[in-house]
Design a protein around this motif. Structure first.
Motif, PDB file in Angstrom:
ATOM      1  N   GLY A 218       0.810  -1.210   0.000  1.00  0.00           N
ATOM      2  CA  GLY A 218       0.000   0.000   0.000  1.00  0.00           C
ATOM      3  C   GLY A 218       0.841   1.255   0.000  1.00  0.00           C
ATOM      4  N   LEU A 219       0.413   2.247  -0.780  1.00  0.00           N
ATOM      5  CA  LEU A 219       0.976   3.596  -0.743  1.00  0.00           C
ATOM      6  C   LEU A 219      -0.089   4.512  -0.156  1.00  0.00           C
ATOM      7  N   TYR A 220       0.213   5.156   0.951  1.00  0.00           N
ATOM      8  CA  TYR A 220      -0.742   6.036   1.625  1.00  0.00           C
ATOM      9  C   TYR A 220      -0.376   7.480   1.313  1.00  0.00           C
ATOM     10  N   LEU A 221      -1.224   8.149   0.524  1.00  0.00           N
ATOM     11  CA  LEU A 221      -1.027   9.546   0.161  1.00  0.00           C
ATOM     12  C   LEU A 221      -1.907  10.434   1.032  1.00  0.00           C
ATOM     13  N   ASP A 222      -1.318  11.481   1.611  1.00  0.00           N
ATOM     14  CA  ASP A 222      -2.103  12.419   2.409  1.00  0.00           C
ATOM     15  C   ASP A 222      -1.296  13.683   2.635  1.00  0.00           C
ATOM     16  N   ARG A 223      -2.017  14.801   2.716  1.00  0.00           N
ATOM     17  CA  ARG A 223      -1.401  16.095   3.013  1.00  0.00           C
ATOM     18  C   ARG A 223      -0.235  16.412   2.067  1.00  0.00           C
ATOM     19  N   GLY A 224      -0.430  16.054   0.787  1.00  0.00           N
ATOM     20  CA  GLY A 224       0.536  16.419  -0.233  1.00  0.00           C
ATOM     21  C   GLY A 224       1.820  15.625  -0.225  1.00  0.00           C
ATOM     22  N   ALA A 225       1.811  14.457   0.426  1.00  0.00           N
ATOM     23  CA  ALA A 225       3.047  13.671   0.506  1.00  0.00           C
ATOM     24  C   ALA A 225       2.718  12.186   0.615  1.00  0.00           C
ATOM     25  N   LEU A 226       3.714  11.357   0.338  1.00  0.00           N
ATOM     26  CA  LEU A 226       3.599   9.917   0.546  1.00  0.00           C
ATOM     27  C   LEU A 226       3.902   9.640   2.012  1.00  0.00           C
ATOM     28  N   GLN A 227       2.859   9.298   2.764  1.00  0.00           N
ATOM     29  CA  GLN A 227       3.002   9.112   4.208  1.00  0.00           C
ATOM     30  C   GLN A 227       3.500   7.726   4.588  1.00  0.00           C
ATOM     31  N   PHE A 228       3.232   6.734   3.736  1.00  0.00           N
ATOM     32  CA  PHE A 228       3.607   5.360   4.083  1.00  0.00           C
ATOM     33  C   PHE A 228       3.705   4.524   2.821  1.00  0.00           C
ATOM     34  N   ASP A 229       4.680   3.622   2.798  1.00  0.00           N
ATOM     35  CA  ASP A 229       4.861   2.663   1.711  1.00  0.00           C
ATOM     36  C   ASP A 229       5.226   1.331   2.356  1.00  0.00           C
ATOM     37  N   GLY A 230       4.283   0.385   2.341  1.00  0.00           N
ATOM     38  CA  GLY A 230       4.533  -0.902   2.984  1.00  0.00           C
ATOM     39  C   GLY A 230       3.346  -1.831   2.826  1.00  0.00           C
ATOM     40  N   PRO A 231       3.194  -2.828   3.700  1.00  0.00           N
ATOM     41  CA  PRO A 231       2.092  -3.790   3.585  1.00  0.00           C
ATOM     42  C   PRO A 231       0.734  -3.090   3.547  1.00  0.00           C
ATOM     43  N   ILE A 232      -0.171  -3.595   2.716  1.00  0.00           N
ATOM     44  CA  ILE A 232      -1.459  -2.942   2.508  1.00  0.00           C
ATOM     45  C   ILE A 232      -2.246  -2.822   3.803  1.00  0.00           C
ATOM     46  N   ASP A 233      -2.211  -3.834   4.659  1.00  0.00           N
ATOM     47  CA  ASP A 233      -2.948  -3.760   5.918  1.00  0.00           C
ATOM     48  C   ASP A 233      -2.432  -2.626   6.795  1.00  0.00           C
ATOM     49  N   GLU A 234      -1.116  -2.459   6.829  1.00  0.00           N
ATOM     50  CA  GLU A 234      -0.540  -1.387   7.646  1.00  0.00           C
ATOM     51  C   GLU A 234      -0.838  -0.016   7.052  1.00  0.00           C
ATOM     52  N   ALA A 235      -0.904   0.064   5.721  1.00  0.00           N
ATOM     53  CA  ALA A 235      -1.275   1.335   5.090  1.00  0.00           C
ATOM     54  C   ALA A 235      -2.669   1.767   5.541  1.00  0.00           C
ATOM     55  N   PHE A 236      -3.599   0.801   5.612  1.00  0.00           N
ATOM     56  CA  PHE A 236      -4.944   1.120   6.077  1.00  0.00           C
ATOM     57  C   PHE A 236      -4.952   1.464   7.561  1.00  0.00           C
ATOM     58  N   GLU A 237      -4.098   0.807   8.331  1.00  0.00           N
ATOM     59  CA  GLU A 237      -4.020   1.135   9.754  1.00  0.00           C
ATOM     60  C   GLU A 237      -3.557   2.574   9.952  1.00  0.00           C
ATOM     61  N   ARG A 238      -2.549   2.994   9.176  1.00  0.00           N
ATOM     62  CA  ARG A 238      -2.065   4.377   9.273  1.00  0.00           C
ATOM     63  C   ARG A 238      -3.176   5.372   8.870  1.00  0.00           C
ATOM     64  N   TYR A 239      -3.863   5.047   7.796  1.00  0.00           N
ATOM     65  CA  TYR A 239      -4.944   5.901   7.301  1.00  0.00           C
ATOM     66  C   TYR A 239      -6.064   6.010   8.333  1.00  0.00           C
ATOM     67  N   THR A 240      -6.464   4.863   8.888  1.00  0.00           N
ATOM     68  CA  THR A 240      -7.540   4.841   9.883  1.00  0.00           C
ATOM     69  C   THR A 240      -7.143   5.594  11.147  1.00  0.00           C
ATOM     70  N   ALA A 241      -5.903   5.440  11.583  1.00  0.00           N
ATOM     71  CA  ALA A 241      -5.428   6.146  12.773  1.00  0.00           C
ATOM     72  C   ALA A 241      -5.469   7.657  12.581  1.00  0.00           C
ATOM     73  N   ASP A 242      -5.211   8.115  11.362  1.00  0.00           N
ATOM     74  CA  ASP A 242      -5.225   9.547  11.099  1.00  0.00           C
ATOM     75  C   ASP A 242      -6.627  10.119  11.059  1.00  0.00           C
ATOM     76  N   TYR A 243      -7.601   9.289  10.645  1.00  0.00           N
ATOM     77  CA  TYR A 243      -8.945   9.829  10.408  1.00  0.00           C
ATOM     78  C   TYR A 243     -10.039   9.021  11.099  1.00  0.00           C
ATOM     79  N   ALA A 244      -9.706   8.386  12.206  1.00  0.00           N
ATOM     80  CA  ALA A 244     -10.724   7.636  12.956  1.00  0.00           C
ATOM     81  C   ALA A 244     -11.739   8.582  13.567  1.00  0.00           C
TER      82      ALA A 244
END
Length: 244
Positions: A218-244
């Motif tokens: 997963g590539l997690y894009l947010d706030r004009g930058a690539l915030q995370f590049d790694g396993p897809i499940d962890e990309a969703f965890e990072r995304y969810t943590a930011d916008y829960a």
């Protein structure tokens, strides 16, 4: 280490917020305004990653964070304002796939035109034509002008054509959102077949289930930058943590 099939190096792309806005006379002579366009913003900057052959990547993030824009940069439909994108193998772009079809031509003529533009010979298209029409479920509309099809039928025809291309890199952007459930199942099965053949997948979807089904990275894009590049499940965890 094998050479990546896609190399993205420090790219950035910018857009105008309002293309209709005209700079005032004061703006034109202002020192600051002479060095920038009015109302420009960066979709993202400083994005870098490599894609090995056979990788399956899902792009994660909120609406408006540049997910589809990133896919268009990889497809070389857009050119970055900064950095570079190098694609070393052929691409089958399932993004805005109805855009290359001609409204006034029949479905038959559009199949031959689109497949030909993607490198198929007429003999190859002859051999595959019946399968394309059957997959798209438009057998009764072969001689109908493309413009008279519903939006769902147009996508079915386009997907049926493009998904038969032999290109090793597959780019998918929300094309499965149109169409009924049975057709989406056929699309899913076709994508899985292509992945089993060793194709490389770059996938954008608003469906967490679709991304997790097809992608391992997963590539997690947010706030004009690539915030995370790694396993897809962890990309969703990072995304969810930011916008829960």
């Amino acid at each position: 280490m094998a050479t990546p099939v896609i190399s993205v190096d420090d790219i950035g792309i910018r857009f105008a917020r309002d293309r209709r806005r005209r700079a005032s006379l004061k703006d034109r002579f202002s020192r600051a305004e002479r060095h920038r366009e009015p109302d420009e913003f960066w979709a993202f900057r400083n994005v870098s990653f490599d894609v090995p052959k056979g990788d399956s990547i899902g792009v994660v993030g909120r609406n408006g964070q540049g997910k589809s824009t990133l896919l268009k940069l990889v497809a070389e439909v857009l050119i970055p304002d900064e950095g570079s994108v190098e694609v070393r193998q052929g691409v089958a772009p399932l993004i805005e796939i109805t855009g290359g079809f001609v409204d006034d031509l029949s479905v038959r003529d559009n199949v031959y035109l689109a497949a030909g533009l993607h490198g198929k010979t007429r003999d190859e298209i002859d051999d595959e034509f019946a399968d394309i029409i059957a997959f798209a479920e438009v057998g009764d509309f072969v001689n109908t002008p493309y413009k008279h099809l519903s939006s769902g039928m147009k996508v079915r025809v386009a997907f049926a054509v493009v998904s038969r291309m032999d290109e090793p890199i597959l780019l998918v952007d929300e094309v499965l959102a149109v169409g009924d459930r049975s057709f989406r199942r056929k699309c899913y099965a076709r994508i899985e077949e292509m992945l089993a053949e060793g194709r490389t997948l770059f996938f954008v979807s608003h469906s967490d289930g679709d991304l997790k089904r097809f992608c391992t990275r997963g590539l997690y894009l947010d706030r004009g930058a690539l915030q995370f590049d790694g396993p897809i499940d962890e990309a969703f965890e990072r995304y969810t943590a930011d916008y829960a």
